[in-house]
Design a protein around this motif. Structure first.
Motif, PDB file in Angstrom:
ATOM      1  N   MET A  42       0.834  -1.203   0.000  1.00  0.00           N
ATOM      2  CA  MET A  42       0.000   0.000   0.000  1.00  0.00           C
ATOM      3  C   MET A  42       0.872   1.258   0.000  1.00  0.00           C
ATOM      4  SD  MET A  42      -3.081  -1.224   2.535  1.00  0.00           S
ATOM      5  CE  MET A  42      -3.908   0.350   2.612  1.00  0.00           C
ATOM      6  N   ASN A  43       1.970   1.233   0.749  1.00  0.00           N
ATOM      7  CA  ASN A  43       2.901   2.367   0.744  1.00  0.00           C
ATOM      8  C   ASN A  43       3.548   2.553  -0.618  1.00  0.00           C
ATOM      9  OD1 ASN A  43       2.419   3.063   3.406  1.00  0.00           O
ATOM     10  ND2 ASN A  43       4.079   1.793   4.193  1.00  0.00           N
ATOM     11  N   HIS A  44       3.941   1.455  -1.268  1.00  0.00           N
ATOM     12  CA  HIS A  44       4.531   1.535  -2.605  1.00  0.00           C
ATOM     13  C   HIS A  44       3.540   2.134  -3.599  1.00  0.00           C
ATOM     14  CE1 HIS A  44       8.304  -0.400  -1.801  1.00  0.00           C
ATOM     15  NE2 HIS A  44       7.725  -1.494  -1.344  1.00  0.00           N
ATOM     16  N   ILE A  45       2.293   1.712  -3.522  1.00  0.00           N
ATOM     17  CA  ILE A  45       1.278   2.245  -4.432  1.00  0.00           C
ATOM     18  C   ILE A  45       1.106   3.741  -4.208  1.00  0.00           C
ATOM     19  CG2 ILE A  45      -1.190   2.233  -4.997  1.00  0.00           C
ATOM     20  CD1 ILE A  45      -1.134  -0.810  -4.442  1.00  0.00           C
ATOM     21  N   ASN A  61      14.908   7.601 -13.198  1.00  0.00           N
ATOM     22  CA  ASN A  61      15.930   6.557 -13.204  1.00  0.00           C
ATOM     23  C   ASN A  61      15.622   5.447 -12.200  1.00  0.00           C
ATOM     24  OD1 ASN A  61      17.502   7.916 -15.140  1.00  0.00           O
ATOM     25  ND2 ASN A  61      18.267   9.268 -13.534  1.00  0.00           N
ATOM     26  N   PHE A  62      14.517   5.548 -11.484  1.00  0.00           N
ATOM     27  CA  PHE A  62      14.144   4.571 -10.471  1.00  0.00           C
ATOM     28  C   PHE A  62      13.589   3.338 -11.169  1.00  0.00           C
ATOM     29  CE2 PHE A  62      11.175   3.219  -6.936  1.00  0.00           C
ATOM     30  CZ  PHE A  62      12.189   2.795  -6.092  1.00  0.00           C
ATOM     31  N   ALA A  63      14.370   2.290 -11.238  1.00  0.00           N
ATOM     32  CA  ALA A  63      14.027   1.096 -12.010  1.00  0.00           C
ATOM     33  C   ALA A  63      12.793   0.384 -11.479  1.00  0.00           C
ATOM     34  CB  ALA A  63      15.212   0.143 -12.040  1.00  0.00           C
ATOM     35  N   GLU A  64      12.479   0.555 -10.214  1.00  0.00           N
ATOM     36  CA  GLU A  64      11.340  -0.167  -9.652  1.00  0.00           C
ATOM     37  C   GLU A  64       9.991   0.363 -10.122  1.00  0.00           C
ATOM     38  OE1 GLU A  64      11.440  -0.961  -5.503  1.00  0.00           O
ATOM     39  OE2 GLU A  64      13.352  -2.000  -5.646  1.00  0.00           O
ATOM     40  N   ASN A  65       9.954   1.520 -10.772  1.00  0.00           N
ATOM     41  CA  ASN A  65       8.680   2.030 -11.292  1.00  0.00           C
ATOM     42  C   ASN A  65       8.045   1.022 -12.243  1.00  0.00           C
ATOM     43  OD1 ASN A  65       8.735   4.423  -9.864  1.00  0.00           O
ATOM     44  ND2 ASN A  65       9.771   5.544 -11.494  1.00  0.00           N
ATOM     45  N   GLY A  66       8.836   0.457 -13.132  1.00  0.00           N
ATOM     46  CA  GLY A  66       8.312  -0.539 -14.068  1.00  0.00           C
ATOM     47  C   GLY A  66       7.808  -1.774 -13.353  1.00  0.00           C
ATOM     48  N   TYR A  67       8.544  -2.221 -12.351  1.00  0.00           N
ATOM     49  CA  TYR A  67       8.127  -3.386 -11.563  1.00  0.00           C
ATOM     50  C   TYR A  67       6.801  -3.100 -10.865  1.00  0.00           C
ATOM     51  CZ  TYR A  67       7.827  -6.556  -7.597  1.00  0.00           C
ATOM     52  OH  TYR A  67       7.360  -7.442  -6.661  1.00  0.00           O
ATOM     53  N   HIS A  68       6.692  -1.938 -10.216  1.00  0.00           N
ATOM     54  CA  HIS A  68       5.464  -1.593  -9.502  1.00  0.00           C
ATOM     55  C   HIS A  68       4.284  -1.510 -10.468  1.00  0.00           C
ATOM     56  CE1 HIS A  68       8.081   0.305  -6.171  1.00  0.00           C
ATOM     57  NE2 HIS A  68       7.794  -0.935  -5.880  1.00  0.00           N
ATOM     58  N   CYS A  69       4.495  -0.915 -11.622  1.00  0.00           N
ATOM     59  CA  CYS A  69       3.424  -0.802 -12.608  1.00  0.00           C
ATOM     60  C   CYS A  69       2.975  -2.188 -13.064  1.00  0.00           C
ATOM     61  CB  CYS A  69       3.888   0.037 -13.793  1.00  0.00           C
ATOM     62  SG  CYS A  69       2.555   0.431 -14.945  1.00  0.00           S
ATOM     63  N   LYS A  70       3.922  -3.060 -13.368  1.00  0.00           N
ATOM     64  CA  LYS A  70       3.585  -4.410 -13.818  1.00  0.00           C
ATOM     65  C   LYS A  70       2.816  -5.165 -12.740  1.00  0.00           C
ATOM     66  CE  LYS A  70       5.527  -8.654 -15.710  1.00  0.00           C
ATOM     67  NZ  LYS A  70       6.743  -9.332 -16.166  1.00  0.00           N
ATOM     68  N   GLN A  71       3.253  -5.061 -11.486  1.00  0.00           N
ATOM     69  CA  GLN A  71       2.563  -5.760 -10.402  1.00  0.00           C
ATOM     70  C   GLN A  71       1.163  -5.191 -10.184  1.00  0.00           C
ATOM     71  OE1 GLN A  71       3.629  -8.611  -9.264  1.00  0.00           O
ATOM     72  NE2 GLN A  71       5.450  -8.307 -10.518  1.00  0.00           N
ATOM     73  N   ASP A 143      -0.778   5.548 -18.592  1.00  0.00           N
ATOM     74  CA  ASP A 143      -0.534   6.975 -18.345  1.00  0.00           C
ATOM     75  C   ASP A 143       0.427   7.162 -17.175  1.00  0.00           C
ATOM     76  OD1 ASP A 143      -2.221   7.713 -20.409  1.00  0.00           O
ATOM     77  OD2 ASP A 143      -3.914   8.233 -19.093  1.00  0.00           O
ATOM     78  N   ILE A 144       0.201   6.421 -16.092  1.00  0.00           N
ATOM     79  CA  ILE A 144       1.086   6.519 -14.929  1.00  0.00           C
ATOM     80  C   ILE A 144       2.515   6.186 -15.340  1.00  0.00           C
ATOM     81  CG2 ILE A 144       1.704   5.407 -12.733  1.00  0.00           C
ATOM     82  CD1 ILE A 144      -1.306   5.251 -12.119  1.00  0.00           C
ATOM     83  N   MET A 145       2.689   5.095 -16.067  1.00  0.00           N
ATOM     84  CA  MET A 145       4.035   4.691 -16.479  1.00  0.00           C
ATOM     85  C   MET A 145       4.656   5.739 -17.395  1.00  0.00           C
ATOM     86  SD  MET A 145       5.957   2.346 -15.602  1.00  0.00           S
ATOM     87  CE  MET A 145       7.680   2.431 -15.971  1.00  0.00           C
ATOM     88  N   HIS A 146       3.854   6.316 -18.259  1.00  0.00           N
ATOM     89  CA  HIS A 146       4.343   7.373 -19.146  1.00  0.00           C
ATOM     90  C   HIS A 146       4.849   8.568 -18.337  1.00  0.00           C
ATOM     91  CE1 HIS A 146       4.493   9.980 -22.697  1.00  0.00           C
ATOM     92  NE2 HIS A 146       3.876  10.883 -21.947  1.00  0.00           N
TER      93      HIS A 146
END
Length: 169
Positions: A42-45, A61-71, A143-146
């Motif tokens: 919930m904090n990550h979201i 440059n935060f690589a975890e953005n893609g991971y969070h979006c995919k999850q 949109d968020i990922m963009h």
């Protein structure tokens, strides 16, 4: 008359496998058992959505953005499988999250969504897909990922407007 209800298949989703489409609890169980717990997630979201809506908070440059979006997309897809398989209803007022003060306090102090004092994941999933369709959720997540990856996209106000109804949840 033939029953023409179509079955959900993995090809209908971006990330779910055939096994998870048959039983979405596989993904939910594995994610919360091996990758994180609900409070951390919930904090990550929260941070993820804030970074997408407030350009100053975004680290492209935060690589975890893609991971969070995919999850998040996987969880939306798993929730859609529940929504579809359980034939949950479309609600007229999906943004009415708290029917009672007890429901509000349960969320505020226990971080639990309840309906009339009872944890009701089916009601929450029904509200989620009553607000917008799976396809629209894909668009929102895209949109968020963009906004998290494209420098100077300049259109974060659009995302803020899309997510504004969730400001009170």
């Amino acid at each position: 008359m033939k029953n023409t209800q179509k079955k959900l298949k993995a090809k209908h989703f971006r990330y779910l496998s055939k096994d998870v489409v048959k039983n979405p609890m596989i993904y939910i169980r594995d994610f919360y058992r091996y990758e994180t717990n609900i409070i951390y997630w919930m904090n990550h979201i929260q941070l993820f959505v804030n970074a997408a809506t407030v350009p100053e908070m975004t680290d492209r440059n935060f690589a975890e953005n893609g991971y969070h979006c995919k999850q998040m997309i996987k969880q939306i897809e798993a929730a859609y499988v529940f929504f579809y398989q359980c034939q949950l209803p479309i609600q007229e007022a999906p943004l009415d999250f708290f029917s009672t003060k007890e429901d509000y306090h349960n969320y505020l102090f226990k971080l639990e969504f309840t309906t009339n004092g009872h944890i009701a994941p089916a009601d929450t999933i029904s509200k989620f897909f009553s607000y917008q369709s799976l396809q629209k959720w894909y668009e929102t997540m895209d949109d968020i990922m963009h906004y998290l990856t494209v420098p100077d996209s300049g259109t974060t106000n659009t995302l803020v407007i899309k997510l504004l109804p969730y400001a009170n949840c």
